[in-house]
Design an enzyme around this catalytic site. Structure first.
Site, PDB file in Angstrom:
ATOM      1  N   GLY A 137       0.884  -1.368   0.142  1.00  0.00           N
ATOM      2  CA  GLY A 137      -0.034   0.083   0.193  1.00  0.00           C
ATOM      3  C   GLY A 137       0.925   1.204   0.098  1.00  0.00           C
ATOM      4  CG  HIS A 138       4.595   1.291   0.695  1.00  0.00           C
ATOM      5  ND1 HIS A 138       5.655   0.925  -0.088  1.00  0.00           N
ATOM      6  CD2 HIS A 138       4.174   0.241   1.660  1.00  0.00           C
ATOM      7  CE1 HIS A 138       6.102  -0.406   0.549  1.00  0.00           C
ATOM      8  NE2 HIS A 138       5.338  -0.480   1.553  1.00  0.00           N
ATOM      9  CB  ALA A 139       4.751   4.089  -4.616  1.00  0.00           C
TER      10      ALA A 139
END
Ligand code: TYD
Length: 138
Positions: free
Chosen positions: A52-54
């Site tokens: 749930g991130h980059a």
């Protein structure tokens, strides 16, 4: 090339042996960066999602060291899902890819090789901010 086009499965070396198999990974040899950090996800309860991130600069290789899980990738232009279920497959992720890890099998272990040490400032944790920064419409 867009970030998603650079994603690929790396076939890692396998030393097969009746006593049990072995896979090894050398930085800049089997993965396209110097390995600065290793971490792993384990004891993931059924139905939970990780990621749930980059990342702004971080490159990673994900390995299902045990069991299986799915990796849903999004670079703001396209989406792709990979199933990892072999301990000799590494999923290479360049920078600027939004990722969600889901459908972990019971007892699975996600081993991560990372090109940089941990730095919270390297994360995009807000999807809309990520999309804005890379110049796509949310
Ligand atoms: P995070 O990267 O958000 O996990 P996930 O891959 O599931 O999204 O990390 C979860 C927590 O662990 C967060 O508080 C930061 C901490 N952490 C470290 O301290 N060092 C690390 O190398 C990593 C990967 C996480």
């Amino acid at each position: 090339m867009s970030p998603l086009d650079q994603v690929r499965i790396i076939q890692l070396p396998r030393v097969q042996d009746p006593r049990g198999n072995l896979t090894f990974v050398e930085g800049e040899q089997h993965v396209p960066f110097d390995i600065k950090r290793v971490y792993y996800l384990y004891d993931v309860p059924g139905g939970e999602t990780r990621g749930g991130h980059a990342h702004r600069d971080l490159e990673q290789v994900l390995i299902a060291a045990s069991g299986s899980f799915e990796v849903v990738l999004d670079d703001g232009r396209a989406r792709r899902t990979f199933l990892l279920n072999r301990p000799y497959h590494g999923l290479y992720l360049p920078r600027l890819i939004w990722r969600e890890l889901e459908n972990f099998s019971s007892g699975s272990v996600c081993l991560v090789l990372a090109s940089l040490r941990y730095d919270e400032a390297d994360y995009y944790r807000d999807y809309d901010e990520f999309i804005r920064d890379i110049g796509c419409q949310p």
